[in-house]
Scaffold this motif. Sequence first.
Motif, PDB file in Angstrom:
ATOM      1  N   THR A 325       8.859  -3.553  -5.864  1.00  0.00           N
ATOM      2  CA  THR A 325       9.773  -4.568  -5.643  1.00  0.00           C
ATOM      3  C   THR A 325       9.720  -5.466  -6.889  1.00  0.00           C
ATOM      4  O   THR A 325       8.870  -5.485  -7.518  1.00  0.00           O
ATOM      5  N   THR A 422      13.830  -7.472  -4.622  1.00  0.00           N
ATOM      6  CA  THR A 422      13.156  -8.830  -4.011  1.00  0.00           C
ATOM      7  C   THR A 422      12.358  -9.702  -4.745  1.00  0.00           C
ATOM      8  O   THR A 422      12.086  -9.187  -5.750  1.00  0.00           O
ATOM      9  N   GLY A 428      10.091  -7.498   0.773  1.00  0.00           N
ATOM     10  CA  GLY A 428      10.314  -6.257   1.074  1.00  0.00           C
ATOM     11  C   GLY A 428      10.475  -5.947   2.462  1.00  0.00           C
ATOM     12  O   GLY A 428      11.475  -5.196   2.751  1.00  0.00           O
ATOM     13  N   PHE A 449       3.834  -2.397  -0.093  1.00  0.00           N
ATOM     14  CA  PHE A 449       4.867  -3.037  -0.923  1.00  0.00           C
ATOM     15  C   PHE A 449       4.228  -3.537  -2.113  1.00  0.00           C
ATOM     16  O   PHE A 449       2.982  -4.009  -1.983  1.00  0.00           O
TER      17      PHE A 449
END
Length: 570
Positions: A325, A422, A428, A449
Amino acid sequence: MTQLLIEPARRTGCEDLPALAQVLQSAAQRQRSPIDDVLDSALIDEEPYMRELAHDLGLEWLESIPLAEVPLPLREACGPRIALRHRLLPVAITGEGDQKRLKLATFDPFNLVARQAAAQELLLPLDWCMASRKRLHEALRRLYGVGADTFEQILEGRDFDYDHLEAGEDEANIIDQDDDEEASVVKFVNQIIREALDQRATDIHVEPLSTNLRIRYRIDGRLIEIAVPENIKALQSSVIARLKIMARLDIAERRVPQDGRINLQFEGVTIDVRVATVPTVEGESVSLRLLNQEKFNIAKLALEPFVLKKIESLLHLPNGIILITGPTGSGKSTSLYSFLSEVNHPERRIVTVEDPVENKLTGVMQIAVKNEIGLTFATALRSILRADPNIVMIGEIRDLETAEIAIRASLTGHLVFSTLHTNDAMGGISRLVDMGVEPFLVSAAVRAFLAQRLVRRLCPHCKTPREVTEPHRRDLGIPLNIAGQAYSPKGCDRCRMTGFSGRLAIYEVILLTLPMQELIAHRAQSAELRVQALRDGYVPMREYGWHKVMKGETTIEEVVSVTSSEIGGD
């Protein structure tokens, strides 16, 4: 001459004088001035060597070249054609009236062709001095602007041929040719691109203003306006038309945005350029993203050991989704390609779906999304899941349909890599739920993540130690157990006086352990998830950044500027 050039090297500590003598002999055989060869050989330290050589020749040495303001009389006394072609810098005009003299700086006092050309073409008597090659080149760019010698010839009408804009593809897209052909708009545009590549720019922006055509490079994440020749506005239409032709865009269409690509050859390296045009009130603006076809390697990411260990364990998983992300321009694609290179083995079939394919990986089946014909992320994914892949990479999960197919791929035994837009790793989770993915599917399919940001890397040649007191460390949230030395930027010729050279990524990784999966499945709040992540060994991005600060790789200000200050110093 050989002894004259070897003696300064001896005094400045050259460790391989025989090799230097061989360089000088080679230059003599080719009947060319040896200074460029000596400096390119990396056998000597340029600055002290050139200073000693100037002393031996009895020439003034310029430690610095102050050109904060471009003095018009200097440009008039020495035009860009002779200055840039022979690399001669007008430094000052001395005396009054009939006693006026022009001081010229050179880094190559043995270039007789340049000295004779200056004596014949310039109107004032000359005084000579010396400066380092790098400092002189930078001053020439600031004084005249990129491509000024070509621009001058174009305006004189020597080669202002619009038909020549459509040069053959092979000729047009090899931009490191250095010949004496007539100046043209083609050559002028090539000089702009070549200068961007020399300065390690990642983007070029050609922006029409009311009275000027502004050109800016993005270097190390910062936009820098470059000097351009005066009256470049007169060339606006032809420069933009040339770029559109190189990208195979419609030069007659100026009302709507267009996208294209250019493949360039520069010093034997293939450069992929993504081109986007946008109509503005002052004309079309053109943006070029320069993508070097580099070799990707996880070692180049310079990961801290505690993060590298987690990522290596994730790359050995048989299935699951690994999501990276971060905002646009945070280096997600580079990390993805590095991870894919790490798992790219003959016994594994890797298929990617990208929009667009930014870099080509040997042995990886890469599919480019084409929305205009219905080839979307979702439709491509449905097809490739029937093509027996082991590992799937999705350029970006943008909608529920793509997310659901990625989850299905994960649950049926595939390892899936993808990205989300994000602000942090924890975001996320909520992003997928907001798309409409059921929390129990997130907990079942996603393995981790990762979030990342890019910070500027300190120039290793000029960074200076910085004291960070214990109270200051507590205020910033730098754990006392992170040992090392912090540094500050200073600025030198090698980093264009910015104090920074290149960029590096800082990361945070959240592993979806069994306790995390339970919390996600039961729709726990973000605060509960964060507390559990910290128990599981989660290191916030800001704390990761402090490790890079105390290793002298970046600065406190860079880390603070790209991270938030939440629980645990994140």
